[in-house]
Structure formats: C-alpha cells, structure tokens
Write a protein that holds these residues in place. Structure first.
Motif, short mmCIF file in Angstrom:
data_model
loop_
_atom_site.label_atom_id
_atom_site.label_comp_id
_atom_site.label_asym_id
_atom_site.label_seq_id
_atom_site.Cartn_x
_atom_site.Cartn_y
_atom_site.Cartn_z
N PHE A 1 63.49 2.23 2.01
CA PHE A 1 63.37 3.18 0.81
C PHE A 1 61.98 3.02 0.08
O PHE A 1 61.44 3.77 -0.13
N TYR B 1 59.50 4.91 1.82
CA TYR B 1 59.44 6.27 1.60
C TYR B 1 58.90 6.64 0.02
O TYR B 1 58.32 7.74 -0.05
N LEU C 1 55.33 6.69 0.39
CA LEU C 1 54.72 7.82 0.95
C LEU C 1 54.92 8.76 -0.05
O LEU C 1 53.92 9.82 -0.22
N PHE C 2 55.98 9.13 -0.79
CA PHE C 2 56.17 10.14 -1.63
C PHE C 2 55.27 10.34 -2.85
O PHE C 2 54.35 11.12 -3.27
N VAL D 1 51.62 11.40 -1.58
CA VAL D 1 51.64 13.02 -1.41
C VAL D 1 51.93 13.61 -2.89
O VAL D 1 51.06 14.69 -3.25
N THR E 1 49.01 16.32 -4.33
CA THR E 1 49.33 17.57 -4.65
C THR E 1 49.67 17.99 -6.05
O THR E 1 49.81 19.19 -6.31
N VAL F 1 48.23 21.08 -7.90
CA VAL F 1 48.48 22.37 -7.24
C VAL F 1 50.00 22.74 -7.63
O VAL F 1 50.11 23.97 -8.28
N PHE F 2 50.74 22.11 -7.82
CA PHE F 2 52.05 22.31 -8.29
C PHE F 2 52.16 22.74 -9.88
O PHE F 2 52.58 23.66 -10.08
N LYS G 1 49.94 24.54 -11.43
CA LYS G 1 48.88 25.47 -11.35
C LYS G 1 48.55 25.82 -13.09
O LYS G 1 49.16 26.28 -13.67
N THR G 2 47.12 25.46 -13.21
CA THR G 2 46.69 25.89 -14.53
C THR G 2 45.66 26.92 -14.51
O THR G 2 44.98 27.00 -13.67
N ALA H 1 43.92 29.12 -5.46
CA ALA H 1 43.27 27.95 -6.07
C ALA H 1 41.66 28.20 -5.75
O ALA H 1 41.37 28.54 -4.70
N PHE I 1 61.88 14.32 5.44
CA PHE I 1 61.01 13.92 4.39
C PHE I 1 59.57 14.14 4.87
O PHE I 1 58.79 14.56 3.90
N ALA J 1 48.77 22.83 0.11
CA ALA J 1 47.81 22.39 -1.06
C ALA J 1 46.23 22.49 -0.51
O ALA J 1 45.11 23.12 -0.91
N GLY K 1 45.01 26.07 -0.23
CA GLY K 1 45.08 26.77 -1.54
C GLY K 1 46.12 27.70 -1.96
O GLY K 1 45.88 28.57 -2.72
N ASN L 1 49.65 28.29 -3.67
CA ASN L 1 50.25 27.92 -4.83
C ASN L 1 51.63 28.14 -4.65
O ASN L 1 52.26 29.17 -4.48
N SER M 1 54.18 27.38 -6.64
CA SER M 1 54.78 27.55 -8.06
C SER M 1 55.12 29.23 -8.19
O SER M 1 54.16 29.95 -7.88
N LYS N 1 51.33 27.53 -15.88
CA LYS N 1 51.21 27.18 -17.26
C LYS N 1 49.77 27.41 -17.51
O LYS N 1 49.01 27.54 -16.57
#
Lengths: 123, 795
Positions: free
Chosen positions: A3, A6, A9-10, A13, A17, A20-21, A23-24, A100, B7, B18, B21, B23, B25, B31
C-alpha cells in the motif's frame, strides 16, 4: 508494504500533474505604463493609420467598435499585450479551454484575430 | 479496491495527458487565479440584456465576463458592460443620506432622520395639497421589483397616479405603436429572428453604438450570409451602415413619407400579400374602417419623386428598399429612438408595422417588426409593471374598471382605491412641479429614482427652477445635475450590490444575484420604498421591508407575478427560484413552471395564450380553432391587426430662415445616457472626453469652420458651444450632437424641443431647428466633466 508503494507512486504522479488538474487562467502580469505620456489624446490620436490600427479596423473588433482601450486599457492601466483575462471578458468559453502553454494570440494574431471565426448563435 | 495494474495505467494516462498539454478538467471547473467566485447577472446598460458573470475576490468585484449561455449576447460584451464594474468603486459614490440645510449645503444624516423627514413632508403635502401633490419619477434602470413596489405604493397606497418614468422619454411611442396596431405592447418575435432574416431594415437606429451586441449578431448574420440585404434608413451614415447594402438618408422627421412610399411601391408592384391583409388586418384611421382600395388611393400621393422632394431620400433608393423588403424576406425591421422620439413617433411606429402587415412579413422566423428598447429595464420594470401615469401591472390602463377592480382585490385594498384618472405624463409632470406657495404648480414634491431629469429632460432650462423650488428627493449612486437641485439625497446600491430582475427588449427577464455589499450606508431602492411605506402606515401593502434585498425582491416578484398571472404578459410559471436558476432568463408569456417561455406571440403552437383558460375566460377571448395566427389582443376582438392610414406630418419644428439647420441628437458607444457612470471610467473618458457637433463639409465651409473650432449651436430654447467635427456622415443641413456631456456649456438638452407626440406624450428629441456661428478656433476644454461635490451649485 504494498500500500505504501502505491501511495508513494500516487503522490509522485499527483505532484507532477497537479498544475494541469487545476487549470488556471494566469493572473495578469505586472501592468506597464503607456510608453509615452498620452496627455489629452486618445489612442487614435497617434495610432490611426498604423498597421495595427488598419488591421483592427478591418477586423470584427473594428466593425463592432471594440476599440483599443477595451483590451489595452488607457494611460494608467495600459497593457501592451493584454493577458487572456481580458479576452475572457467576451470569450469565456474559449479561454476556459485554452491548451496549456498557449494564449489567445498564439493562434489568433493581433489585430486581425481571424483564425477559427465561429458562428455560434444557433444554440 | 483498484488493482495495481489499473492504478499504474491510470497514472500513466494522466501523466501522458499532462505532457501533451491536454486539460482533463471541465469548463465549469476551470479556476481563475484572479477571482474567488463568479456571480451571475445582467449588464447594467442598454436594452439588449447581455448576460454577465461578475468576478468577486475578497468581497470586491474585480472582473466581469459575458455569460456564454445567455441567449441575448452569447457571452459578448460592449465596452460599457465590459468596464461597468469599475463604476462601483469610484470615490464619488454616494454613501450617506443627506439633507440640504438652510445655508444650501448638504449635511450627512442617519437613515432614520432622512426617511422620517421625507415621509413627514410627504404626509404634510398630501394633507394640505391632496394625494396628487407628491409624484414619483422612476426609471427603466431600476430593478423590476423596485419599480413594482414604488408603483404599488403610489397607486394603491397614496391612491395617486402621479407615477412616471424615463421610458416616457424613449419608449412611449413604441408602446403606443404596438398597442394601437396589435392591442398589446412589446415585440412579437425575438432576437433570434436576426439569424433567420434575409432582409434587415434598420431604421432610426445606430445599432452599432446604441445596441452594440445586437449589432454584432446582425453583422455576423450579414458576414456569414452575404446575400442578406441590410437597409439602413436614417439621417446619418453611421458606423451601422458599414454593413449596409442600401442607405436611405432622410431629413429628420420626414420618414413617414418614405414608409408610405415603400407601401405604395409594394402594392403597385403586386408584392403585397392580399390574403394575409384580408384575413389578419383591417385598414383604419383609428376611428373608421376602410376598404383596401381606399388605402391604395390614400397612398397615391406618396410617389417616389414627390417623397424625394420632401425627404431628400433618392427615389431609386426607396424603390429598391421596397422591393427588398417585400421580396427578399423574411424581413426583420429594427428601430429605436429615431422613430420614437418624435411628435409623430406613434405614427412612425404604425407605418413600419404597416409594411410588415401588408407583406405578411410577420409571425414566422425572420419576419418581425422589432422595436429595440433603449434601457435595460424599461420593458420589465416600467412597461410591464405598469409604472406610468395611465397604467397598472400587466400594461393595462387605470381607466379600465375591471382591471382596477382586479388589482384592488389582489392588493387587498378597498374597491375604488385606485384612481381611474391618469396622472400627468412626464413633461406635464415637470411643468406642474414647483414651489409650495405657487398655486400654478399642483405637484409640490417628487421622488426621483435612478434617473437624471435635470440633464435628460428636453428644453431642460424650463424645468430646472421647478425642480429646485419643489421638495425634491433624489435616489442615486453619484452626484448628478439632479442632486444639485435636491433637498434630500438618498444613496443607492448598484445592481450588483442588491440583485434583482431586468427585462430586456425581447420580453426576456433575467436575474442578477447580489455579488457584494454596497458602500457606506447605501441601500437598495426596494428597501427605501418599503421604509417609506412603513413610515406612512402602508406596511401591509408593502410588507417586504427586510434588510436583505434578495428576500424583499422575492416577495415583490411573487406579488407582481400573482397579479398578472392571467394576462398575456404572464410570468406565472416563473417563480423567483426559477428565474434565479435560469441561465438565460425567461421570455413571457410563461404561464406554467414547465413552460419554457415564448419565442413568438400570436402564433398557435408557439404562444401559450391560445390555450390559456384563465386568460381566455378573464378577458372574454374566443380564438377560432382554425386560426394559426391570431392577434388576440385586438380591441375589437376580431383577432386583427390595424393597418393605419396616418397622414404625413413633419416634425414640430423645422428649419427656417432664422434657424436654418436640423439638429438631431443621439449616442456614442462609450457613453450611457448622462455619462454619470461612464465618464467615471478612465478608459471611456479618455476615448470620449467631451461632446461635439458633427457638421457637413459644405456647411462648415460656408461658416468658415474647420475641425476642432468652437461652434455655438442655438435654438429658440437654449444654446450650447462645442467643438466641431467636420464629416460627410450626414446630409448638408443636418447637425448631430451626442447628448451625454454634463458640462453646462455642452448639455444639448438645453437646445432640444419638448414638444410631445399627442398619442404617447414622448418628446421630440430627434428634431430641432437651430442656427450656428463660429465662436473661436480650438480651445482647451474642461473635459471628462463630472460632478464630484454634492454642494457644487447648478451653474
């Protein structure tokens, strides 16, 4: 043991990233003051007849009177290259899905802005 | 539990995305670093009704963007809407109630003191001079809930019909035009007709500067479909005519002849729709009904050659316009102040409707006679709630005993409360306003809300003293020419500081959420109205006196939609919860919660009134089941619209030897009305720091005038001195001055004519006879003029 591997690793990652999640739309850069004093003039006083002005005049912006100050501000709020937060004012859908590393003018050159004109009222 | 293999796959996918490039979301989750939250609303300015989102950060509005889901603007904004929020934080914002002292200066007071003072004065005047001695003058920029409240307070509380609003000055002729032609106010179709029209007849409107985002849709329609014909009919070759295929220049006030001539051409060439005329219309002069041939005979005098002599509009242009109107349809007409602000404004409206009725260009996509409304809430707030001296909610007359009884019952007031006699229209109201001891002035006090009559009334000099002498209470956000005449100033909250509903030109009401708090002690108008009601013993009539304007608004809206639920303007299906949620607002009639709103009226299948039992029973309507199109508000109950035989009459005042020029007035894109807001936005005040007079080169040469020279423009009423702009934009003999400038030397309403249309009582801002003289070469002007000090005298 498995566990925590994992989880490690999580985390790697996620950290790589995360930008990117979430995004501003970037905060606007520091504002620059207009290069020369404008005194009582407006933008046209000096820029009428210039290449940029003529491009703008023949563009959709020119036709519907989105004049210089809408995007560039005026003397105290002058921005030579307006950030996307300005374009967002009328093009919110498009700025929200910006690839991006790109800005509006990457593909839509100032001041004609004539790439990918879309007719979008039949919604 | 996710497997190890899955996973790893997922992580790889995300990392790859990523790197590319992409996105992952959604739009909704995007945001913005400069904004904490976006709050939905509508633009503060014109009658287009653009949807917006206000960006709030740290309880301050810091950004604005268009709402892409709004069906009016699809996310686009003009310069005014784009920069509107900057107005909110200007240091000149009125923050505290003020009462003028005996030394002439204003003193800050508490709300209690201000409201007690105002209501004691109102009670005093009511007792001594009667219920009609205190008037209300409101605005097409106040929220629907606010205007409804003031109207109810005055008409059911004070029993006075001395209620008027600035839409009298801009839309009254259009209202009367719709009501006399179809029996009911407001357009039949919607903005979406633009995208179906193949001929666009833009008349008396500089759409590109007065309704820029509607112009954008017109521009896009033309650019995407070059075969669409665009005709522009007005005295100036404005920016709007850049997309025109045909310009019909007309001398101000003469266009009635052009419209009749177009009708003559259409009928002579057999381009009319006789079947439609027979089935859906009657020919009338307002009293008698005539045969079609009588109309044809009547039109004979309007030959293209004769009309060219009257109007200076080339005969060939009129013929071409007639042909395109009739044969290149569907045809949509769009018009604004050029037709309305006239002593024959109602007739001008009727004659454009005539063109649609004789060609059958009505009742299907793209075929639409569309009156553009100037203000953001003249429709929703004033026309629809009936806040004019002769109306009640639902745009129905006070003179109608059944409707009076209905409103009295709904409002819980005794039968006979509402006065059947209309009050005074705006010009008469301000003529009748004056000092307590002046027996010629029956109106002793006035509450002015969200408007600036000291600058916006025509022939303004005539009314300044009246306002100064009377007990004047002014509710506004900045010092203005009108606060300079006030006895009491009440600081108001701005739209984004209180929320509420605005109803735009296309019968669409849209909601604005409260985004931030107002500055200082400024209050929403609805709170002020309710507090006045409370202090005058009328809390039962206006119970929504809580501090939270959103709660008050909801109660007012519920009251209003209940009273009007069986009318053809019904919003019965639109609860406050619904209108808050709807991304694009709702168009009336909307009779039930599941109804989407109405794109097109008078057409079976589109208009729910055809099957609305409450409406049909209440108003005794019988709509034959075989009728697809039916003008069910026809006063004669025949389902017909009226084709009017209106005689040709020019403007009230025309050029003569002493005053040889036409003056017409209008707008520039950057400024809103009296520029009390827009001149405070730096980007705008730099672009348009002062007004000017446009003059044709031929005239300029005769008077020795070059660009920038100071020119005095004088009428029989007053004069202004402004810099000249020499331009070919209009015909020789016609001058143009935009009306926004607050500087006393350049306030063009001193010059304008207050003669009114006998039907609508709307003044003729668009036509005056003037003379000019060159005063000097260019001078340094006191520009970007605003009034910052409340104690500055009216000079």
């Amino acid at each position: 043991m498995k566990f925590s591997k994992y989880l490690f690793l999580f985390l790697i990652v996620f950290v790589l990233t995360a930008p990117v999640f979430s995004k501003t739309v970037k905060a606007p850069p520091k504002k620059s003051v207009h290069p020369v004093p404008m005194e009582d003039g407006n933008c046209e006083s000096c820029h009428e007849g210039s290449k940029q002005y003529e491009q703008w005049k023949s563009s959709a912006h020119g036709l519907i009177l989105v004049k210089c100050e809408v995007c560039h501000g005026e003397e105290k709020t002058f921005q030579k290259t307006p950030p996307d937060t300005v374009c967002r004012g009328c093009h919110a859908d498009q700025t929200a899905t910006m690839p991006a590393g790109k800005t509006c003018v990457t593909c839509h050159p100032a001041h004609t802005f004539n790439v990918h004109k879309s007719v979008n009222y039949n919604k | 539990m996710i497997s190890r293999r899955d996973f790893i796959k997922l992580s790889a996918a995300v990392a790859t995305a990523a790197a590319a490039g992409i996105n992952l979301s959604s739009k909704a989750e995007a945001k913005d670093a400069d904004v904490d939250r976006w709050v939905k609303g509508t633009c503060r300015f014109c009658g287009t009704g653009c949807g917006v989102y206000l960006g709030v950060k740290n309880d301050k509005v810091v950004a604005i963007k268009g709402n892409p889901e709004a069906k009016t603007n699809f996310g686009f904004l003009c310069v005014k809407g784009f920069l509107a929020y900057k107005v909110m934080y200007h240091p000149d914002r009125l923050k505290y109630p003020m009462i003028r002292q005996s030394d002439g200066k204003f003193k800050r007071v508490s709300w209690d003191e201000a409201l007690n003072y105002v209501t004691e004065k109102f009670k005093y005047f009511h007792q001594k001079y009667g219920k009609d001695s205190v008037a209300y003058y409101g605005s097409g920029q106040a929220m629907t809930e606010e205007t409804y409240t003031f109207n109810k307070l005055w008409k059911a509380g004070f029993r006075s019909n001395m209620v008027e609003g600035n839409p009298r000055l801009c839309m009254a002729s259009a209202v009367a035009g719709y009501i006399t032609t179809y029996g009911s106010d407001e357009p039949i179709g919607s903005y979406s007709d633009i995208e179906h029209a193949k001929c666009l007849f833009i008349v008396g409107s500089n759409t590109s500067e007065a309704h820029p985002i509607i112009f954008r849709r017109i521009m896009r329609r033309k650019m995407s479909n070059p075969d669409v014909k665009v005709i522009v009919c007005e005295p100036r070759k404005t920016n709007t005519s850049k997309i025109a295929d045909l310009w019909l220049p007309v001398d101000p006030g003469t266009d009635l002849a052009v419209f009749h001539c177009m009708a003559r051409e259409i009928i002579k060439n057999g381009w009319h729709d006789k079947r439609f005329i027979d089935e859906h219309t009657r020919i009338t002069d307002g009293e008698k009904v005539y045969e079609f041939n009588h109309y044809v005979q009547f039109l004979e005098q309007f030959t293209p050659e004769a009309v060219e002599k009257i109007t200076r509009c080339p005969a060939e242009n009129i013929k071409k316009a007639a042909e395109w109107f009739a044969k290149h349809g569907p045809t949509m007409s769009l018009w604004c102040m050029g037709l309305n602000q006239r002593t024959r404004g109602v007739w001008a409206n009727n004659l454009v409707h005539n063109l649609h009725l004789i060609t059958g260009q009505i009742g299907y996509p793209g075929a639409e006679p569309f009156s553009l409304t100037g203000q953001p809430n003249a429709c929703g707030g004033v026309r629809e709630t009936g806040a004019l001296c002769h109306l009640l909610p639902g745009t129905k007359p006070v003179a109608d005993p059944k409707w009076r009884a209905h409103c009295e019952k709904e409002w819980g007031v005794p039968e006979g409360t509402i006065d059947p006699k209309p009050g005074f229209h705006t010009v008469k109201m301000f003529e009748s306003l004056g000092a307590e001891n002046d027996t010629t002035k029956p109106i002793k006090a006035m509450l002015v809300c969200t408007t600036n009559p000291a600058q916006s009334l025509p022939n303004a000099h005539k009314y300044i003293k009246n306002m100064k002498d009377a007990f004047l209470v002014v509710l506004d956000i900045f010092p203005t020419r009108t606060t300079q005449l006030a006895d009491v100033i009440l600081p108001a909250a701005f739209i984004y500081e209180k929320g509420g509903v605005y109803g735009c030109s296309e019968r669409r009401s849209q909601h604005t959420d409260k985004a931030v708090n107002p500055p200082g002690e400024a209050k929403p108008d609805i709170w002020i109205a309710a507090q006045i009601a409370k202090r005058m013993g009328l809390e039962k009539l206006i119970p929504w006196n809580m501090d939270d304007p959103q709660k008050a608004n909801a109660l007012a809206w519920a009251d209003y939609t209940r009273v009007t639920k069986d009318t053809d303007h019904t919003f019965a299906g639109v609860s406050y919860e619904r209108i808050k949620k709807e991304k694009a607002g709702v168009q009336w009639p909307c009779p039930s919660p599941d109804h989407p709103g109405t794109v097109r009226r008078y057409v079976r299948g589109s208009d729910p009134m055809f099957d609305h039992q409450g409406f049909l029973e209440k108003f005794g309507k019988k709509i034959p089941s075989d009728k697809k199109i039916y003008f069910y508000m026809d006063a004669k109950n025949e389902g017909k619209a009226n084709i009017f035989l209106r005689p040709y009459k020019p403007a009230a005042e025309n050029p003569d030897q002493e005053y040889p020029f036409f003056l017409t007035t209008g707008r520039v894109i950057e400024h809103w009305h009296t520029s009390t807001m827009t001149m405070r936005i730096p980007e705008i005040s730099r672009a348009q720091p002062y007004s000017f007079v446009e003059i044709h080169p031929e005239d300029a040469k005769k008077y020795g005038i070059t660009n920038g020279d100071m020119v005095e423009v004088a009428s029989r009423r007053g004069k202004v001195t402004l810099p000249a702009v020499v331009t070919q934009k209009s015909l020789p003999g016609i001058l143009f001055i935009p009306w926004y400038d607050q500087h006393v030397d350049r306030m063009v309403n001193f010059v304008c004519n207050d003669a009114v249309d006998p039907g609508s009582f709307e003044p003729e801002y668009k036509v005056a006879a003037v003379k000019i003289r060159k005063v000097s070469g260019p001078v340094k002007l006191k520009d970007k003029y605003i009034i910052s000090d409340v104690n500055e005298k009216f000079v």
